[in-house]
Scaffold this active site. Structure first.
Site, PDB file in Angstrom:
ATOM      1  N   GLY A 193       0.832  -1.207   0.000  1.00  0.00           N
ATOM      2  CA  GLY A 193       0.000   0.000   0.000  1.00  0.00           C
ATOM      3  C   GLY A 193       0.856   1.242   0.000  1.00  0.00           C
ATOM      4  N   SER A 194       0.316   2.285   0.582  1.00  0.00           N
ATOM      5  CA  SER A 194       0.987   3.581   0.499  1.00  0.00           C
ATOM      6  C   SER A 194       2.056   3.737   1.578  1.00  0.00           C
ATOM      7  CB  SER A 194      -0.054   4.687   0.660  1.00  0.00           C
ATOM      8  OG  SER A 194      -0.660   4.565   1.928  1.00  0.00           O
ATOM      9  N   VAL A 197       0.732   4.689   5.254  1.00  0.00           N
ATOM     10  CA  VAL A 197       0.170   3.558   6.004  1.00  0.00           C
ATOM     11  C   VAL A 197       1.272   2.521   6.293  1.00  0.00           C
ATOM     12  CG1 VAL A 197      -1.626   1.787   6.078  1.00  0.00           C
ATOM     13  CG2 VAL A 197      -2.114   3.978   5.006  1.00  0.00           C
ATOM     14  N   GLY A 198       2.224   2.412   5.390  1.00  0.00           N
ATOM     15  CA  GLY A 198       3.380   1.534   5.636  1.00  0.00           C
ATOM     16  C   GLY A 198       4.083   1.901   6.936  1.00  0.00           C
ATOM     17  N   GLU A 215       5.618  -3.347   0.724  1.00  0.00           N
ATOM     18  CA  GLU A 215       5.579  -3.121  -0.730  1.00  0.00           C
ATOM     19  C   GLU A 215       4.880  -1.790  -0.945  1.00  0.00           C
ATOM     20  OE1 GLU A 215       6.860  -5.032  -3.114  1.00  0.00           O
ATOM     21  OE2 GLU A 215       7.585  -6.581  -1.759  1.00  0.00           O
ATOM     22  N   CYS A 249       0.931   0.082  -9.102  1.00  0.00           N
ATOM     23  CA  CYS A 249       2.076   0.612  -8.343  1.00  0.00           C
ATOM     24  C   CYS A 249       3.319   0.735  -9.204  1.00  0.00           C
ATOM     25  CB  CYS A 249       2.361  -0.283  -7.145  1.00  0.00           C
ATOM     26  SG  CYS A 249       2.683  -1.971  -7.610  1.00  0.00           S
TER      27      CYS A 249
END
Ligand code: NAD
Length: 474
Positions: A193-194, A197-198, A215, A249
Site C-alpha cells: 500500500g501507500s 500507512v506503511g 511493498e 504501483c
C-alpha cells in the site's frame, strides 16, 4: 461453512497460532496440499473473481486473467515445481578453527503471517504473497482491501471454503479492523500500500518486534530516446500506464525525453491509446474506472483541461478519466518530489495521467530521478548502450526494465520489491519462500577430539599462538 470474517480478531489470530503450533503446516506434503487448494480455489471460481473485479474496478476479464489470476497461478506452479529443492537442507561452511564439525542450514516456518492488501490488484496482491507464506509452512491471516468490497467478500468466502482447517483465514474491514489486527502478535507482516500507512504498519510491528515486508509505491520514471522504435515503445508505455486506469504501483508515473522528441512521442502515444482502447476508451470493456470518489477527486484536482495534449474526457458519476497525456514545462530542480513546481510531480499520480517531462539529456534525467525517493521501478527505452548503463549504474530503484514496463511483476524467479521509500524486502518465487522462512544454522561439534580446549583458559603461549592462527584463517 465457517467464515472467520465475523469472528473477534484476537480469536482469529489465536486460532491461527494454535493451528501453526500443532505442527500440521510443516510437512512438505501439507505445504504442497495448501498450494494446490489455493490453485483449485482460483481455477474453480474464475468467473466469480472476474465479476467481483468488474464490479469493484470495472476491470475487464482480459485484465482480470492476465494481471490477477494468472500471476498467482504462475507463482503457485513455479513454487510447486521447486519447493522440494528449496526445502532440502543445505550444507553450511565452517571455518578451520571450528573443525572438526558439521553444519547445515534448515529452513523453518516463522508462524502466523498477516497480509494487508491494497485495492488496485485486490486478488494478485492478496494471494501472491500467500503462495510463499504457505510454501514456507506458515498459517496466514489475510486482510483484503475494504475499497474493493465485492472482491474482499469473495476472497473471505473462498478462503473459508477451500481452507476449512483454517490454515488461511480472512478478516474483512477497513482502518478499525486493520488497527485491531496490528495490535496482535504476528511472526511476519506483508503490507502492500501507500508509504504513510506503511509507516503505521511498521510502528505497530515494532511493538512485537515483528519483521515486515513493505511493498510501497512512489513515482516510477521512464526514459525515452529510442527513435527507431518509437511506436513499439509508445505502445508499451501506454499499455503499462493506462491499464487498470493507471492504478498500478509499477506503472510509469512520468516519462522523460528531450524537447525535440516530444511531438513525435505524443503522436505515437495517441495512436497507441486508440489502438489499445479505441477512439472512445469509455466504450471499451478493457478500460477501467477510478476506484472511488475520493481518488477521483484527488486526480480531478491535478487535471487542468487546457493542459492535456491527449484525452480530456472526465465523468464524475462513473469515475471515468480518459487516458490523458500532459506535456510539462521544462522545470528547475527539484523537478520531482514535494517541492516540485508542478502539482503532478509532487506525489505518485496513481491514475491515468501521463506527464511528459522534457529534459536536456539522459544525465539530467538521472539527476531528476536521484532528486527524490528511490522509485519502485525505472524504465528505459533507449538503444544506446551507454544510456542504458548510465541508468543502471547511476540510479537506484526496486527494479530496472529496458524496453518494457510492469512486466517484472510476472517474473516469478526474480525478487519483487522496492528500495528505500519504495519498500522493504522483496518476494516472489524462492524469494518469497526465503522471506517467510527462518534459515536456521544447525551445528554439530563432536566432543572428541576436544579442539575447543584451545580457545579456553588457562591460555598457554603455544595454545594461544595456534588458536590465533586458526581463528584468523576465517
Ligand atoms: P493504502 O495504504 O491506503 O491501504 C492499504 C491497506 O492498508 C488497506 O488494506 C487498508 O485497509 C489499510 N489501511 C489504510 N489506512 C490504514 C490505517 N490508517 N491504519 C491501518 N491500516 C490502514 O493503499 P491503497 O490506497 O490501497 O493502495 C495504493 C498505494 O499502494 C499506492 O501508493 C501504490 O503505489 C501502493 N502499491 C504498492 C504495490 C507494491 O507492490 N509495491 C502494489 C500496489 C499498490
Amino acid at each position: 461453512m465457517r467464515t472467520t470474517a465475523s469472528r473477534a480478531i484476537p480469536a482469529v489470530v489465536d486460532d491461527a497460532r494454535q493451528l501453526f503450533e500443532s505442527g500440521v503446516t510443516r510437512s512438505v506434503d501439507s505445504r504442497l496440499g495448501s498450494l494446490r487448494a489455493l490453485r483449485t480455489m482460483l481455477l474453480e471460481n474464475q468467473r466469480d473473481v472476474e465479476l467481483a473485479l468488474w464490479s469493484d474496478l470495472r476491470k475487464g476479464p482480459g485484465e482480470a486473467q492476465t494481471a490477477e489470476i494468472n500471476v498467482v497461478i504462475a507463482e503457485i506452479n513455479h513454487t510447486l515445481r521447486h519447493l522440494r529443492r528449496w526445502m532440502r537442507p543445505q550444507r553450511g561452511p565452517l571455518p578451520l578453527s571450528l573443525r572438526p564439525a558439521r553444519a547445515s542450514l534448515k529452513a523453518e516456518p516463522l508462524g502466523v503471517v498477516l497480509v494487508i492488501a491494497p485495492w488496485n490488484y485486490p486478488v494478485q496482491l492478496l494471494l501472491a504473497p500467500l503462495v510463499g507464506i504457505l510454501a514456507a509452512g506458515n498459517t496466514a491471516v489475510l486482510k483484503p482491501s475494504e475499497l474493493t468490497p465485492a472482491t474482499s467478500r469473495l476472497m473471505a468466502l473462498l478462503v473459508s471454503k477451500y481452507f476449512p482447517d483454517g490454515v488461511v483465514r480472512a478478516v474483512e474491514g477497513g482502518v478499525p479492523e486493520t488497527t485491531e489486527l496490528l495490535k496482535q502478535r504476528f511472526d511476519h507482516i506483508v503490507f502492500t500500500g501507500s508509504g504513510p500507512v506503511g509507516r503505521i504498519v511498521m510502528r505497530a510491528a515494532a511493538e512485537h518486534l515483528t519483521p515486515v515486508t513493505l511493498e510501497l509505491g512512489g513515482k516510477s520514471p521512464a526514459w525515452f530516446d529510442d527513435d527507431d522504435n518509437l511506436h513499439r515503445a509508445a505502445r508499451r508505455l501506454a499499455w503499462a500506464k493506462f491499464s487498470n486506469a493507471g492504478q498500478t504501483c509499477v506503472a510509469p508515473d512520468y516519462v522523460m525525453t528531450t524537447p525535440d522528441r516530444v511531438p513525435a512521442l505524443v503522436a505515437a502515444l495517441r495512436d497507441a491509446i486508440a489502438d489499445l482502447w479505441g477512439a472512445d476508451p469509455r466504450q471499451s470493456d478493457d478500460y477501467g474506472r477510478i476506484v472511488d470518489q475520493r481518488n477521483f477527486d484527488r486526480l480531478a484536482a491535478l487535471i487542468d483541461r487546457d493542459e492535456a495534449v491527449i484525452g480530456g474526457d472526465v465523468d464524475r458519476p462513473s469515475r471515468y478519466i480518459a487516458p490523458r497525456v500532459v506535456v510539462l514545462p521544462e522545470s528547475p530542480h527539484p523537478a520531482v518530489g514535494p517541492r516540485a513546481d508542478h502539482p503532478m510531480m509532487r506525489e505518485e499520480i496513481f491514475g491515468p495521467i501521463l506527464p511528459i517531462l522534457p529534459v536536456a539529456d539522459p544525465r539530467e534525467a538521472v539527476a531528476v530521478v536521484n532528486g527524490w525517493d528511490k522509485p519502485l521501478a525505472l524504465y528505459v527505452f533507449s538503444s544506446s548502450g551507454r544510456t542504458r548503463r548510465l541508468f543502471e549504474e547511476e540510479t537506484s530503484s526496486g527494479a530496472l526494465v529496458h524496453n518494457a514496463a510492469i512486466i517484472q511483476v510476472a517474473a516469478t524467479g526474480l525478487p519483487f520489491g522496492g528500495v528505500g521509500a519504495s519498500g522493504i524486502g522483496s518476494y516472489h518465487g524462492a524469494y518469497s519462500w526465503q522471506a517467510f522462512s527462518h534459515i536456521k544454522p544447525v551445528l554439530d561439534k563432536p566432543l572428541r577430539p576436544d579442539t575447543l580446549r584451545l580457545a579456553q583458559p588457562p591460555y598457554g603461549r603455544l595454545g594461544m599462538a595456534l588458536s590465533r592462527r586458526l581463528m584468523r584463517h576465517g
